[in-house]
Write a protein that holds these residues in place. Structure first.
Motif, PDB file in Angstrom:
ATOM      1  N   LEU A 227       0.887  -1.228   0.150  1.00 29.12           N
ATOM      2  CA  LEU A 227       0.040  -0.042  -0.047  1.00 29.12           C
ATOM      3  C   LEU A 227       0.877   1.175   0.009  1.00 29.12           C
ATOM      4  N   VAL A 228       0.676   2.134  -0.801  1.00 31.26           N
ATOM      5  CA  VAL A 228       1.621   3.377  -1.070  1.00 31.26           C
ATOM      6  C   VAL A 228       0.492   4.619  -1.178  1.00 31.26           C
ATOM      7  N   GLY A 229       0.801   5.732  -0.559  1.00 31.55           N
ATOM      8  CA  GLY A 229      -0.012   6.644  -0.677  1.00 31.55           C
ATOM      9  C   GLY A 229       0.519   8.235  -0.186  1.00 31.55           C
ATOM     10  N   ARG A 371      -5.639   8.955  -1.561  1.00 29.53           N
ATOM     11  CA  ARG A 371      -4.655   9.174  -2.635  1.00 29.53           C
ATOM     12  C   ARG A 371      -3.696   7.957  -2.555  1.00 29.53           C
ATOM     13  N   CYS A 372      -3.878   6.798  -2.871  1.00 28.27           N
ATOM     14  CA  CYS A 372      -3.276   5.788  -2.604  1.00 28.27           C
ATOM     15  C   CYS A 372      -3.430   4.680  -3.665  1.00 28.27           C
ATOM     16  N   ALA A 373      -2.391   3.917  -3.670  1.00 28.09           N
ATOM     17  CA  ALA A 373      -2.363   2.790  -4.816  1.00 28.09           C
ATOM     18  C   ALA A 373      -2.015   1.639  -3.876  1.00 28.09           C
ATOM     19  N   GLN A 374      -2.504   0.248  -4.489  1.00 31.86           N
ATOM     20  CA  GLN A 374      -2.044  -0.943  -4.084  1.00 31.86           C
ATOM     21  C   GLN A 374      -1.073  -1.387  -5.273  1.00 31.86           C
ATOM     22  N   THR A 375       0.141  -1.815  -4.983  1.00 30.08           N
ATOM     23  CA  THR A 375       1.038  -2.487  -5.845  1.00 30.08           C
ATOM     24  C   THR A 375       1.242  -3.800  -5.780  1.00 30.08           C
ATOM     25  N   GLY A 377       3.682  -6.363  -8.371  1.00 29.51           N
ATOM     26  CA  GLY A 377       4.543  -6.580  -9.596  1.00 29.51           C
ATOM     27  C   GLY A 377       4.227  -5.730 -10.463  1.00 29.51           C
ATOM     28  N   GLU A 378       3.641  -5.961 -11.935  1.00 30.25           N
ATOM     29  CA  GLU A 378       3.534  -5.187 -13.216  1.00 30.25           C
ATOM     30  C   GLU A 378       2.216  -4.520 -13.008  1.00 30.25           C
ATOM     31  N   GLN A 379       1.490  -4.741 -11.837  1.00 31.74           N
ATOM     32  CA  GLN A 379       0.023  -4.303 -11.983  1.00 31.74           C
ATOM     33  C   GLN A 379       0.044  -3.120 -10.634  1.00 31.74           C
ATOM     34  N   ILE A 380      -0.820  -2.141 -10.892  1.00 29.26           N
ATOM     35  CA  ILE A 380      -1.232  -1.215  -9.767  1.00 29.26           C
ATOM     36  C   ILE A 380      -2.669  -0.747  -9.835  1.00 29.26           C
ATOM     37  N   ARG A 381      -3.007  -0.691  -8.601  1.00 36.47           N
ATOM     38  CA  ARG A 381      -4.443  -0.116  -8.613  1.00 36.47           C
ATOM     39  C   ARG A 381      -4.640   1.012  -7.750  1.00 36.47           C
ATOM     40  N   LEU A 382      -4.900   2.402  -8.650  1.00 33.56           N
ATOM     41  CA  LEU A 382      -5.059   3.665  -7.818  1.00 33.56           C
ATOM     42  C   LEU A 382      -6.581   3.690  -7.211  1.00 33.56           C
ATOM     43  N   TYR A 383      -6.804   4.453  -6.106  1.00 28.79           N
ATOM     44  CA  TYR A 383      -8.126   4.684  -5.509  1.00 28.79           C
ATOM     45  C   TYR A 383      -8.149   6.263  -5.424  1.00 28.79           C
ATOM     46  N   ALA A 384      -9.426   6.853  -5.678  1.00 24.90           N
ATOM     47  CA  ALA A 384      -9.750   8.011  -5.436  1.00 24.90           C
ATOM     48  C   ALA A 384     -11.460   8.351  -5.234  1.00 24.90           C
ATOM     49  N   THR A 407      -2.836  12.396  -8.241  1.00 27.84           N
ATOM     50  CA  THR A 407      -1.608  12.470  -7.270  1.00 27.84           C
ATOM     51  C   THR A 407      -0.567  11.429  -7.366  1.00 27.84           C
ATOM     52  N   LEU A 408      -0.627  10.265  -7.744  1.00 26.40           N
ATOM     53  CA  LEU A 408       0.286   9.129  -8.143  1.00 26.40           C
ATOM     54  C   LEU A 408       0.131   8.794  -9.453  1.00 26.40           C
ATOM     55  N   GLY A 409      -0.984   8.970 -10.173  1.00 28.03           N
ATOM     56  CA  GLY A 409      -1.005   8.492 -11.601  1.00 28.03           C
ATOM     57  C   GLY A 409      -0.286   9.248 -12.674  1.00 28.03           C
TER      58      GLY A 409
END
Length: 418
Positions: A227-229, A371-375, A377-384, A407-409
């Motif tokens: 989890l990153v944000g 303003r976060c993401a779940q990473t 491997g080669e996939q990432i999911r951004l939430y807003a 913010t992350l995208g």
């Protein structure tokens, strides 16, 4: 003292432990800032890993390895009472009541007192035996590697897509008009397929550089999952029984004038203030609400009212249960809003709109997971997400989640990869 020498001093002090009885030890070594904490953490191959920086930037922590793990705030606070004063637990809480909190093996802490490495040791059998195990654990630490480059995205998929979003917002407005809801916060995920594996630490480091006045956080519970944000919103901060929280609700473009006078946004903010007041009223003996202020960020500005209170009891599990999810990320009434979210959102929120931070006997601080993401491997999911109230315009709310996701995208666009 340089970082490498601080590690050696930890080894020396572990080697001196001779007690063959159960017990707890905490070894602390001060050192000079000659290494980047986030990059060092990314170089390690032990989990969990945790990074957190306060909104003002004066405090940051990097932690790896777990002495003990806790899967609810209640469990964590019970065990915290058995630990020496000053020991800290770190992690996250979801809005569904699940938690991932842990006492780290090794903690890199920076604050107004400088930088220090902290090693935690607990044994039910022999402190010396555990000290020998931790010496072997320290041997497995890796030197800092060069910072990873960010990949760019090939494909992006929104859920819901724009048509689905507009329909969902209209359904929410219908429920508000019918009196079932005062407010509901709807969210969107964007799934990116990337040009290569993503380093969560590299993503966070890039976000730190361009997103001011935010909490910055990373929780990696296992390899390839993190989890990153970078969130602007505090859930609460506690020092003893003194607690600070806030209502961060009401949003406009950074260059749009008149947010302080906008009736729709003022109404949205006032709903959050009233909700926080109602949730805390029977667990505090004092409460004060500050005047509304503007919070400018990179793409957006928000309305904020700071709220201070004096708790009857310093109970972090109770604070999280009362405040989370706030009306700024869930809605009002709470139960009806969450029911609407569960029925209409086409994804699981996971940690999004929960909280991340630390707790100890003396003080605690958690920010809201925005303003976060779940990473992975080669996939990432951004939430807003965006708060829907009477008078919301579905098209404008779509534009708002677009700006929040940026913010992350924007860090993953080909233009930003050089």
């Amino acid at each position: 003292m340089p970082f490498d020498q601080a590690i050696e001093q930890l080894r020396d002090r572990l080697a001196q432990i001779a007690d063959t009885v159960p017990g707890m030890r905490q070894i602390c070594v001060n050192f000079s800032p000659d290494t980047d904490a986030l990059n060092w953490l990314a170089s390690q191959r032990c989990w969990p890993q945790f990074y957190w920086q306060s909104r003002c930037g004066e405090q940051s922590v990097a932690a790896c390895g777990a002495v003990e793990r806790y899967y609810s705030m209640a469990q964590a606070t019970r065990h915290l009472g058995q630990l020496p004063s000053g020991w800290r637990l770190f992690g996250a809480n979801s809005i569904d009541g699940d938690s991932y909190l842990f006492l780290p093996v090794l903690l890199w802490q920076q604050d107004s007192d400088g930088q220090r490495l902290i090693l935690n040791l607990i044994s039910d059998i022999s402190v010396q035996q555990e000290a020998q195990r931790l010496l072997r654990w320290l041997d497995e630490l890796r030197p800092m590697e060069p910072a990873a480059q960010l990949p760019h995205y090939h494909r992006a998929h929104h859920a819901p897509d724009k048509d689905g979003w507009l329909q969902q917002v209209n359904q929410a407005l219908k429920a508000i008009t019918g009196g079932d809801l005062d407010k509901v916060v709807l969210a969107r995920v964007t799934d990116f397929s990337l040009s290569g594996p993503i380093s969560p630490a590299a993503l966070l480091a890039a976000s730190q550089r361009i997103n001011p006045r935010c909490y910055h956080f990373m929780l990696a519970t296992e390899p390839q999952q993190a989890l990153v944000g970078s969130s602007p919103e505090r859930l609460y901060a506690r020092r003893g029984r003194e607690m600070d929280t806030e209502a961060l609700a009401g949003t406009a473009d950074l260059d749009q004038p008149g947010l302080l006078d906008d009736a729709k946004n003022q109404w949205e903010n006032s709903l959050v203030v009233a909700d926080i007041h109602q949730r805390l009223t029977d667990i505090v003996d004092e409460m004060a609400v500050m005047p509304v202020e503007l919070v400018p960020l990179r793409h957006l500005q928000h309305l904020r009212r700071r709220i201070s209170a004096r708790l009857l009891q310093a109970d972090d599990a109770q604070c999280v249960a009362r405040l989370q999810p706030t009306a700024a990320v869930g809605g009002l009434p709470r139960a009806a809003a969450l029911d609407f979210i569960h029925q209409h959102e086409p994804f699981d929120r996971g940690w999004y709109s929960g909280s991340v931070g630390y707790l100890s006997q003396d003080e605690s601080e958690f920010n809201v997971v925005l303003r976060c993401a779940q990473t992975g491997g080669e996939q990432i999911r951004l939430y807003a997400g965006a708060g829907i109230v009477s008078g919301s315009d579905p098209e404008l709310e779509w534009q708002e989640v677009e700006r929040k996701a940026a913010t992350l995208g924007t860090l993953l666009t080909a233009e930003n990869q050089g």
